[in-house]
Design a protein around this motif. Structure first.
Motif, PDB file in Angstrom:
ATOM      1  N   VAL A   1       1.500 -13.989   6.547  1.00 35.03           N
ATOM      2  CA  VAL A   1       0.745 -13.015   7.328  1.00 35.03           C
ATOM      3  C   VAL A   1       1.526 -11.705   7.415  1.00 35.03           C
ATOM      4  CG1 VAL A   1      -0.329 -12.485   9.530  1.00 35.03           C
ATOM      5  CG2 VAL A   1      -0.295 -14.852   8.701  1.00 35.03           C
ATOM      6  N   GLU A   2       0.885 -10.634   6.956  1.00 34.67           N
ATOM      7  CA  GLU A   2       1.506  -9.309   7.042  1.00 34.67           C
ATOM      8  C   GLU A   2       1.027  -8.589   8.297  1.00 34.67           C
ATOM      9  OE1 GLU A   2       0.086  -9.877   2.693  1.00 34.67           O
ATOM     10  OE2 GLU A   2      -0.733 -10.082   4.716  1.00 34.67           O
ATOM     11  N   SER A   3       1.847  -7.664   8.748  1.00 35.01           N
ATOM     12  CA  SER A   3       1.456  -6.791   9.848  1.00 35.01           C
ATOM     13  C   SER A   3       2.258  -5.501   9.770  1.00 35.01           C
ATOM     14  CB  SER A   3       1.694  -7.478  11.201  1.00 35.01           C
ATOM     15  OG  SER A   3       3.060  -7.789  11.364  1.00 35.01           O
ATOM     16  N   GLY A   4       1.808  -4.509  10.521  1.00 35.29           N
ATOM     17  CA  GLY A   4       2.569  -3.273  10.628  1.00 35.29           C
ATOM     18  C   GLY A   4       2.001  -2.090   9.873  1.00 35.29           C
ATOM     19  N   GLY A   5       0.903  -2.292   9.163  1.00 33.79           N
ATOM     20  CA  GLY A   5       0.314  -1.164   8.454  1.00 33.79           C
ATOM     21  C   GLY A   5      -0.306  -0.162   9.418  1.00 33.79           C
ATOM     22  N   GLY A   6      -0.727   0.972   8.857  1.00 31.86           N
ATOM     23  CA  GLY A   6      -1.352   1.983   9.692  1.00 31.86           C
ATOM     24  C   GLY A   6      -1.420   3.314   8.986  1.00 31.86           C
ATOM     25  N   LEU A   7      -1.724   4.342   9.775  1.00 28.83           N
ATOM     26  CA  LEU A   7      -1.812   5.709   9.271  1.00 28.83           C
ATOM     27  C   LEU A   7      -0.537   6.451   9.632  1.00 28.83           C
ATOM     28  CD1 LEU A   7      -3.443   8.126   8.118  1.00 28.83           C
ATOM     29  CD2 LEU A   7      -4.332   8.461  10.442  1.00 28.83           C
ATOM     30  N   VAL A   8       0.045   7.108   8.644  1.00 33.60           N
ATOM     31  CA  VAL A   8       1.284   7.849   8.866  1.00 33.60           C
ATOM     32  C   VAL A   8       1.223   9.151   8.066  1.00 33.60           C
ATOM     33  CG1 VAL A   8       2.496   6.664   6.994  1.00 33.60           C
ATOM     34  CG2 VAL A   8       3.805   7.666   8.887  1.00 33.60           C
TER      35      VAL A   8
ATOM     36  N   GLY B   1      -0.458 -13.270   1.484  1.00 29.71           N
ATOM     37  CA  GLY B   1      -1.085 -12.862   2.719  1.00 29.71           C
ATOM     38  C   GLY B   1      -2.384 -12.130   2.453  1.00 29.71           C
ATOM     39  N   GLN B   2      -3.021 -11.710   3.533  1.00 26.09           N
ATOM     40  CA  GLN B   2      -4.320 -11.066   3.416  1.00 26.09           C
ATOM     41  C   GLN B   2      -4.214  -9.567   3.187  1.00 26.09           C
ATOM     42  OE1 GLN B   2      -2.807 -11.752   6.200  1.00 26.09           O
ATOM     43  NE2 GLN B   2      -2.989  -9.857   7.387  1.00 26.09           N
ATOM     44  N   GLY B   3      -3.035  -9.019   3.361  1.00 22.73           N
ATOM     45  CA  GLY B   3      -2.805  -7.599   3.129  1.00 22.73           C
ATOM     46  C   GLY B   3      -2.917  -6.769   4.389  1.00 22.73           C
ATOM     47  N   THR B   4      -2.208  -5.647   4.376  1.00 23.28           N
ATOM     48  CA  THR B   4      -2.279  -4.694   5.477  1.00 23.28           C
ATOM     49  C   THR B   4      -2.372  -3.288   4.887  1.00 23.28           C
ATOM     50  OG1 THR B   4      -1.210  -3.979   7.546  1.00 23.28           O
ATOM     51  CG2 THR B   4       0.257  -4.532   5.723  1.00 23.28           C
ATOM     52  N   GLN B   5      -3.267  -2.484   5.445  1.00 21.52           N
ATOM     53  CA  GLN B   5      -3.525  -1.154   4.889  1.00 21.52           C
ATOM     54  C   GLN B   5      -2.466  -0.166   5.351  1.00 21.52           C
ATOM     55  OE1 GLN B   5      -6.199   0.041   2.806  1.00 21.52           O
ATOM     56  NE2 GLN B   5      -4.890   1.867   2.758  1.00 21.52           N
ATOM     57  N   VAL B   6      -1.936   0.576   4.403  1.00 23.36           N
ATOM     58  CA  VAL B   6      -1.034   1.689   4.688  1.00 23.36           C
ATOM     59  C   VAL B   6      -1.679   2.955   4.138  1.00 23.36           C
ATOM     60  CG1 VAL B   6       1.197   2.740   4.204  1.00 23.36           C
ATOM     61  CG2 VAL B   6       1.054   0.293   4.701  1.00 23.36           C
ATOM     62  N   THR B   7      -1.892   3.926   5.005  1.00 25.39           N
ATOM     63  CA  THR B   7      -2.485   5.191   4.597  1.00 25.39           C
ATOM     64  C   THR B   7      -1.539   6.325   4.953  1.00 25.39           C
ATOM     65  OG1 THR B   7      -4.723   4.328   4.972  1.00 25.39           O
ATOM     66  CG2 THR B   7      -4.478   6.718   4.827  1.00 25.39           C
ATOM     67  N   VAL B   8      -1.173   7.094   3.945  1.00 25.55           N
ATOM     68  CA  VAL B   8      -0.276   8.229   4.150  1.00 25.55           C
ATOM     69  C   VAL B   8      -1.104   9.503   3.959  1.00 25.55           C
ATOM     70  CG1 VAL B   8       1.877   9.350   3.500  1.00 25.55           C
ATOM     71  CG2 VAL B   8       1.622   6.853   3.249  1.00 25.55           C
TER      72      VAL B   8
ATOM     73  N   GLN C   1      -1.614  -2.521  -3.696  1.00 26.02           N
ATOM     74  CA  GLN C   1      -2.746  -2.248  -4.576  1.00 26.02           C
ATOM     75  C   GLN C   1      -3.523  -1.065  -4.033  1.00 26.02           C
ATOM     76  OE1 GLN C   1      -5.304  -5.612  -5.391  1.00 26.02           O
ATOM     77  NE2 GLN C   1      -6.056  -4.654  -7.260  1.00 26.02           N
ATOM     78  N   ALA C   2      -3.522  -0.003  -4.803  1.00 24.57           N
ATOM     79  CA  ALA C   2      -4.284   1.183  -4.440  1.00 24.57           C
ATOM     80  C   ALA C   2      -5.689   1.067  -5.025  1.00 24.57           C
ATOM     81  CB  ALA C   2      -3.587   2.433  -4.973  1.00 24.57           C
ATOM     82  N   PRO C   3      -6.652   1.789  -4.460  1.00 22.76           N
ATOM     83  CA  PRO C   3      -8.028   1.718  -4.971  1.00 22.76           C
ATOM     84  C   PRO C   3      -8.101   2.048  -6.456  1.00 22.76           C
ATOM     85  CG  PRO C   3      -7.975   2.857  -2.874  1.00 22.76           C
ATOM     86  CD  PRO C   3      -6.546   2.639  -3.274  1.00 22.76           C
ATOM     87  N   GLY C   4      -8.756   1.189  -7.214  1.00 25.01           N
ATOM     88  CA  GLY C   4      -8.930   1.415  -8.632  1.00 25.01           C
ATOM     89  C   GLY C   4      -7.715   1.119  -9.490  1.00 25.01           C
ATOM     90  N   LYS C   5      -6.661   0.585  -8.873  1.00 28.60           N
ATOM     91  CA  LYS C   5      -5.438   0.293  -9.622  1.00 28.60           C
ATOM     92  C   LYS C   5      -5.096  -1.179  -9.541  1.00 28.60           C
ATOM     93  CE  LYS C   5      -3.308   4.854  -9.233  1.00 28.60           C
ATOM     94  NZ  LYS C   5      -2.052   5.594  -8.888  1.00 28.60           N
ATOM     95  N   GLU C   6      -4.256  -1.618 -10.466  1.00 29.47           N
ATOM     96  CA  GLU C   6      -3.797  -2.993 -10.439  1.00 29.47           C
ATOM     97  C   GLU C   6      -2.761  -3.200  -9.346  1.00 29.47           C
ATOM     98  OE1 GLU C   6      -4.300  -4.144 -15.186  1.00 29.47           O
ATOM     99  OE2 GLU C   6      -2.342  -4.189 -14.224  1.00 29.47           O
ATOM    100  N   ARG C   7      -2.667  -4.426  -8.917  1.00 28.78           N
ATOM    101  CA  ARG C   7      -1.645  -4.772  -7.937  1.00 28.78           C
ATOM    102  C   ARG C   7      -0.272  -4.667  -8.602  1.00 28.78           C
ATOM    103  NH1 ARG C   7      -2.688  -9.864  -4.105  1.00 28.78           N
ATOM    104  NH2 ARG C   7      -4.631  -8.659  -4.011  1.00 28.78           N
ATOM    105  N   GLU C   8       0.668  -4.016  -7.910  1.00 25.92           N
ATOM    106  CA  GLU C   8       2.003  -3.838  -8.462  1.00 25.92           C
ATOM    107  C   GLU C   8       3.056  -4.389  -7.522  1.00 25.92           C
ATOM    108  OE1 GLU C   8       3.727   0.057  -8.687  1.00 25.92           O
ATOM    109  OE2 GLU C   8       2.594   0.824  -6.973  1.00 25.92           O
ATOM    110  N   GLY C   9       4.088  -4.968  -8.105  1.00 25.95           N
ATOM    111  CA  GLY C   9       5.215  -5.439  -7.319  1.00 25.95           C
ATOM    112  C   GLY C   9       6.140  -4.284  -7.011  1.00 25.95           C
ATOM    113  N   ILE C  10       6.601  -4.210  -5.768  1.00 27.93           N
ATOM    114  CA  ILE C  10       7.474  -3.111  -5.392  1.00 27.93           C
ATOM    115  C   ILE C  10       8.852  -3.553  -4.924  1.00 27.93           C
ATOM    116  CG2 ILE C  10       5.638  -1.447  -4.919  1.00 27.93           C
ATOM    117  CD1 ILE C  10       5.892  -2.134  -1.960  1.00 27.93           C
TER     118      ILE C  10
ATOM    119  N   ALA D   1      -2.031   2.374   0.029  1.00 31.35           N
ATOM    120  CA  ALA D   1      -2.471   1.151  -0.637  1.00 31.35           C
ATOM    121  C   ALA D   1      -2.601   0.034   0.387  1.00 31.35           C
ATOM    122  CB  ALA D   1      -1.469   0.733  -1.716  1.00 31.35           C
ATOM    123  N   VAL D   2      -3.161  -1.069  -0.065  1.00 32.47           N
ATOM    124  CA  VAL D   2      -3.067  -2.307   0.708  1.00 32.47           C
ATOM    125  C   VAL D   2      -1.777  -2.993   0.280  1.00 32.47           C
ATOM    126  CG1 VAL D   2      -4.108  -4.525   1.250  1.00 32.47           C
ATOM    127  CG2 VAL D   2      -5.565  -2.512   0.876  1.00 32.47           C
ATOM    128  N   TYR D   3      -0.970  -3.335   1.267  1.00 33.21           N
ATOM    129  CA  TYR D   3       0.325  -3.960   0.990  1.00 33.21           C
ATOM    130  C   TYR D   3       0.229  -5.459   1.264  1.00 33.21           C
ATOM    131  CZ  TYR D   3       2.609   0.485   0.260  1.00 33.21           C
ATOM    132  OH  TYR D   3       2.995   1.698  -0.257  1.00 33.21           O
TER     133      TYR D   3
END
Length: 127
Positions: free
Chosen positions: A5-12, A118-125, A39-48, A92-94
């Motif tokens: 389970v992920e948490s902590g995403g948001g708008l920054v 996990g289900q992912g958490t949205q990060v928007t910059v 994974q950003a919209p329209g892009k493949e999921r990438e490992g970071i 992206a969704v992390y």
């Protein structure tokens, strides 16, 4: 049953920071990898980034090296991703994932290696 389970995403705002958390449960082995993916919209999921439960070795994709820091707390079955100097392209969704097989180097960023997600958490910059 293994849960991630992920948490902590948001708008920054650009240049800001966020800290993502990953809580795991139900996995009985002490040896595993935790990976962070996005994974950003329209892009493949990438490992970071990834970290080993056994010796704490870490690995980062070039896109986040020097800005993101992965860490773990084995006692809490948790991992974290500290993200600094965020850019619009980090939006992206992390996802956090657990791999039951230890790996090293860039191989730990392969999405197909990971068993539990996990289900992912949205990060928007954005300003």
């Amino acid at each position: 049953q293994v849960q991630v389970v992920e948490s902590g995403g948001g708008l920054v705002q650009p240049g800001g920071s966020l800290r993502l958390s990953c809580a795991t449960s139900g996995f009985t082995s002490n040896y595993y990898m935790i990976g962070w993916f996005r994974q950003a919209p329209g892009k493949e999921r990438e490992g970071i980034s990834c970290i080993s439960s056994s010796d704490g070795r870490t690995y980062y994709a070039d896109s986040v090296k020097g800005r993101f820091t992965i860490s773990r707390d084995n006692a809490k079955n948790a991992a974290y991703l500290q993200m600094n100097s965020l850019k619009a392209e980090d939006t992206a969704v992390y996802y956090c994932a657990l791999d039951s097989v230890l790996s090293s180097g860039s191989t730990c960023l392969r999405t197909w290696s990971y068993d539990y997600w996990g289900q992912g958490t949205q990060v928007t910059v954005s300003s």
